[in-house]
Design a protein around this motif. Structure first.
Motif, PDB file in Angstrom:
ATOM      1  N   ALA A 144      10.671  12.981 -34.965  1.00 21.41           N
ATOM      2  CA  ALA A 144       9.352  12.355 -35.031  1.00 21.41           C
ATOM      3  C   ALA A 144       8.771  12.564 -36.426  1.00 21.41           C
ATOM      4  O   ALA A 144       8.875  13.657 -36.992  1.00 21.41           O
ATOM      5  N   TYR A 183       5.671  15.115 -26.709  1.00 13.10           N
ATOM      6  CA  TYR A 183       5.934  13.678 -26.769  1.00 13.10           C
ATOM      7  C   TYR A 183       5.671  12.975 -25.447  1.00 13.10           C
ATOM      8  O   TYR A 183       5.458  11.767 -25.395  1.00 13.10           O
ATOM      9  N   SER A 240       0.095   6.361 -26.921  1.00 16.67           N
ATOM     10  CA  SER A 240       0.938   7.487 -26.512  1.00 16.67           C
ATOM     11  C   SER A 240       2.044   6.958 -25.609  1.00 16.67           C
ATOM     12  O   SER A 240       1.955   5.841 -25.079  1.00 16.67           O
ATOM     13  N   LYS A 299       5.598   8.260 -22.858  1.00 14.35           N
ATOM     14  CA  LYS A 299       6.402   9.270 -22.172  1.00 14.35           C
ATOM     15  C   LYS A 299       7.740   8.660 -21.809  1.00 14.35           C
ATOM     16  O   LYS A 299       7.804   7.660 -21.091  1.00 14.35           O
ATOM     17  N   THR A 307      15.460  14.667 -30.568  1.00 11.16           N
ATOM     18  CA  THR A 307      14.205  13.988 -30.882  1.00 11.16           C
ATOM     19  C   THR A 307      13.868  14.163 -32.353  1.00 11.16           C
ATOM     20  O   THR A 307      13.927  15.279 -32.888  1.00 11.16           O
ATOM     21  N   VAL A 318       8.230   8.172 -32.885  1.00 10.78           N
ATOM     22  CA  VAL A 318       9.067   9.103 -32.147  1.00 10.78           C
ATOM     23  C   VAL A 318      10.385   8.411 -31.819  1.00 10.78           C
ATOM     24  O   VAL A 318      10.397   7.326 -31.229  1.00 10.78           O
ATOM     25  N   LYS A 325       2.516   7.488 -36.089  1.00 14.82           N
ATOM     26  CA  LYS A 325       3.599   8.379 -35.684  1.00 14.82           C
ATOM     27  C   LYS A 325       4.725   7.557 -35.087  1.00 14.82           C
ATOM     28  O   LYS A 325       4.482   6.598 -34.340  1.00 14.82           O
TER      29      LYS A 325
END
Length: 816
Positions: free
Chosen positions: A487, A196, A558, A560, A485, A510, A508
């Motif tokens: 997802a 992730y 994406s 972080k 987490t 998360v 997706k």
């Protein structure tokens, strides 16, 4: 990714064929020929084991089937000499930039090197190899993003310290003798990836499968800096008629460090078992265990000097004190590391029929790590959190009332996870959906271990800590970190024009919860945490212009979450009731939107080219320094960042036993925001990102005729800035490595056969080039300047991780 044999390979054939690992095999023995076991070598290798492979199979007389292939060989180490570029450029089909190395390259590197070092020649990669063997180096940058933003998967699971996002380079990571391939996706990760934190690149390491016939491999390596490694592997082959096969290996290695006193010792076990049945059904389990200890190196390698210090003192500036002086904390044996890693992954893949395929993968990771360094504390004026305590239980206090201690920082982390996905193929359409759950628990309580008159504590790993007058164990941080987490993802792939056109779209989500506590007395932030929910859509398309040419385009997202517990709590030290590091307020996760446009050609010459663009928000970088005597690695929030560039890879299929390779990349990474310093700001908008070379390049040349082999690799890293204001930089540098080797024919000893004994010599950094590997302690400005609001902002010199060192290593390998 397994590389299919290219259709232009010379072929003379009648009857059915099966493509296996780049070697064409005929008839019913095709499946057995995929094995890399010595029994297979005996059946299919020539007397010398070199040159073309010829197999004749007669499944139904009188018709005989014959195949003649050039380029393929068979060796106990797994080398096939079929991958273009000497093992550095297998065929890729994914609609994104991806580079990879196979056994043809991996097997010819030093036995005690690491996965990260394997990628040094890949386009877009800047690898700070701070030791000749690449063992302790974490400084891998991909397109301007550091190791905390690069996913690191082994057998599909994230073998990474999930709090501090440090990839496990030498603890639980598999022995390179067992690695079949290492793939680098330079852009964002796959939609199903459990990494992730991968804002940009992702590294996937794949282990070899157990062989289908019984056998094994023995290897013994020796080299400079007292390097030693012993490796043994046993394959069971298929056990009875159960369809179960397994392998297990054990290794021990040791070496001294080139740049400082001290050494590293490693014990490691890899094991893997597979059961296959029916059409596409399999179940397996992979076990990774590692234990290593080192002294003389801290978490970031040797001491990190400033440029002025290094240019004045040379490599002696890297040393911690080599003799013990009471009251001085920089005695080299106090800088220690210990790492114990256990990872278990158990994938199950089921073909449910009607186009349905189910994959279920549970995994467990246990990570115990100690990061120690020296410091001095006061007998009567030390602080436990914000509380003044004393007298302490210090046995050998000096005249100044202080004693040298070793700061012991043990981290105990456990992760339990489950990954599932279900794919349904109907006609030209494949619909896939998946779910990933992960729970992490970490405790980290530092303490101080008093040293003896010789400068060493009674125990370096957490026992016998210094206590206060009322019996409490002194500590600078006492952290409890928990993370949950969830997802989910869904994606759809549509193919048309005989599968030449592939369109893919996915989404997706998360969702992450974090709870962080600091149990130090008086801590300003006792409890903290955060909830994150990030939407991550992806789209891609590829089109095969010809059977050998492909174009692709993708758009990805994406993120972080903030790494390190320091993002949520304050860190204290015995010297002061004021935190030596305060946590950022409301630190937000990084988020990136990226686009790529690429072209590939596969043939005698393989070529891959790509253009890329990223826009990031809430970008942070890491800076390491000693603050108040404590080693601190802190996230620094820079705001937005834009990354644009191009990359190119070229490799030649084995031609007259030669396989050249070349790669290059251009990266233009800029900071989008000004940087706040106190109550003023510096004009950093538009400045080049730190530690990011504009140009990197590599060339390689491999030769392998089955008996004699060798390769040459040359890497160039361009100049990089080490301050946000770009007022201090590191020069570019070159490194080069050479491999030479010889394989013997099979040897028959008593009733045993030794398959292809091999002698290999590796020369690393043959020019003994000593260079600035990367900036470790980043600063905003090296020279004093005036901020935008008129304040004078003092300059501070950045510190550097120094790379280099020449080494020679030899290895003897034999299959049985």
């Amino acid at each position: 990714m397994r590389s299919p044999t290219h259709p232009r390979r010379r072929l003379l054939i009648s009857g059915p064929i099966i493509a296996c690992s780049g070697i064409w095999v005929v008839g019913p023995d095709a499946r057995a020929a995929t094995s890399d076991t010595p029994a297979h070598h005996a059946r299919h290798a020539t007397a010398q084991g070199a040159g073309p492979i010829a197999t004749r199979v007669a499944p139904a007389p009188p018709a005989a089937e014959t195949v003649s292939v050039t380029g393929g060989i068979t060796t106990p180490t797994g080398v096939r000499n079929t991958t273009p570029g000497g093992g550095m450029m297998p065929v890729q089909t994914a609609p994104k930039s991806r580079s990879e190395v196979t056994r043809d390259f991996i097997a010819k590197k030093p036995a005690n090197t690491t996965v990260q070092a394997m990628l040094a020649s890949m386009p877009g990669v800047s690898y700070a190899r701070s030791d000749p063997y690449g063992q302790i180096s974490r400084g891998i940058m991909v397109r301007g993003l550091n190791y905390t933003q690069v996913g690191y998967l082994v057998e599909g699971i994230p073998l990474t310290d999930a709090v501090y996002l440090s990839p496990d380079a030498i603890g639980g990571s598999p022995d390179m003798e067992n690695v079949s391939s290492v793939a680098l996706t330079q852009g964002s990760p796959d939609i199903s990836s459990p990494a992730y934190y991968s804002v940009g690149a992702e590294i996937r390491t794949t282990l070899r499968d157990p062989a289908r016939t019984a056998g094994g491999l023995l290897e013994s390596s020796y080299g400079t800096w007292n390097m030693k490694k012993e490796f043994a592997r046993i394959d069971t082959g298929e056990i009875g008629h159960t369809g179960i096969r397994a392998f297990m290996s054990y290794s021990w290695s040791y070496n001294r460090f080139w740049q400082t006193p001290g050494s590293l010792t490693r014990h490691h076990v890899d094991a893997k078992a597979i059961k296959e049945w029916g059409n596409g059904n399999s179940a397996g389990v992979t076990f990774l265990w590692g234990h290593y200890t080192s002294a003389g190196i801290n978490a970031n390698g040797s001491a990190n000097p400033t440029k002025a210090s290094f240019e004045k003192l040379g490599t002696s500036s890297l040393y911690y004190n080599t003799t013990y002086t009471p009251g001085v904390g920089s005695y080299w044996p106090l800088a220690r590391l210990r790492n114990d890693v256990l990872a278990i992954v158990a994938p199950v893949r089921l073909n449910l029929g009607s186009g349905l395929k189910l994959s279920v993968t549970p995994y467990f990771i246990s990570w115990d790590k100690w990061t120690n360094y020296g410091e001095t504390i006061s007998q009567d004026h030390s602080y436990y959190g914000t509380h003044l305590v004393g007298p302490l239980s210090l046995p050998d206090v000096g005249a100044n009332g202080r004693q040298t201690v070793e700061v012991v920082d043990p981290q105990h982390q456990h992760t339990l996870s489950l990954m599932t996905d279900l794919a349904w193929t109907r006609g030209h359409n494949t619909l896939r959906a998946g779910y990933w759950y992960s729970y992490l628990d970490m405790t980290e309580r530092a303490n101080y271990a008093a040293t003896s008159a010789q400068g060493l504590p009674a125990n370096a790993w957490g026992r016998f800590g210094v206590t206060t007058a009322d019996g409490q164990v002194m500590s600078g941080w006492d952290i409890v970190f928990r993370q949950q987490t969830n997802a989910i993802f869904i994606e759809d792939t549509y193919t048309a024009f005989d599968d030449r056109l592939k369109l893919n779209a996915g989404f997706k989500e998360v969702m992450m919860q974090r709870w962080v506590s600091n149990l130090i007395p008086g801590a300003a932030t006792y409890k903290n945490g955060a909830n994150y929910a990030e939407p991550l859509p992806q789209v891609s398309a590829s089109f095969d212009i010809t059977p050998n040419d492909q174009i692709y385009v993708n758009g990805t997202t994406s993120f972080k979450a903030p790494d390190r517990s320091e993002a949520y709590i304050d860190i204290y030290d015995a010297a002061s009731p004021i935190p030596i590091q305060g946590h950022p307020q409301d630190m937000k996760p990084e988020y990136a939107i990226g686009e790529e446009l690429g072209y590939r050609h596969n043939g005698l010459v393989h070529l891959s080219a790509a253009l890329f663009n990223y826009n990031m928000v809430n970008h942070d970088v890491l800076s390491t320094a000693f603050v108040g005597g404590s080693l601190v690695t802190a996230p620094i929030i820079l705001g937005g960042q834009t990354i644009r560039g191009a990359q190119l890879e070229i490799g030649l299929r084995p031609w007259h036993h030669f396989s050249p390779y070349a790669s290059g990349s251009y990266v233009h990474a800029t900071t989008d925001n000004d940087f706040k310093v106190g109550n003023d700001v510096l004009p950093t908008a538009g400045k080049i990102a730190v530690n990011t070379p504009a140009f990197t390049g590599a060339i390689g040349l491999a030769y392998d005729d089955g008996t004699y082999f060798g390769n040459f690799n040359l890497n160039y890293i361009g100049s990089r800035y080490s301050t946000f204001m770009n007022d201090e930089s590191m020069p570019g540098y070159l490194t080069s490595d050479i491999t030479l080797g010889y394989r013997m024919p099979n040897l028959h000893v008593a009733h045993a056969t030794l398959y292809r004994p091999q002698f290999q010599l590796n020369l690393m950094n043959i020019g003994n080039n000593i260079y600035y590997a990367q900036a470790a302690g980043l600063t905003s400005n090296a020279h004093t300047m005036t901020g935008l609001h008129g304040t004078t902002i003092a300059g501070k010199s950045p510190t550097y991780q120094i790379g280099g060192g020449f080494a020679i290593a030899g290895a003897i390998t034999v299959g049985f």
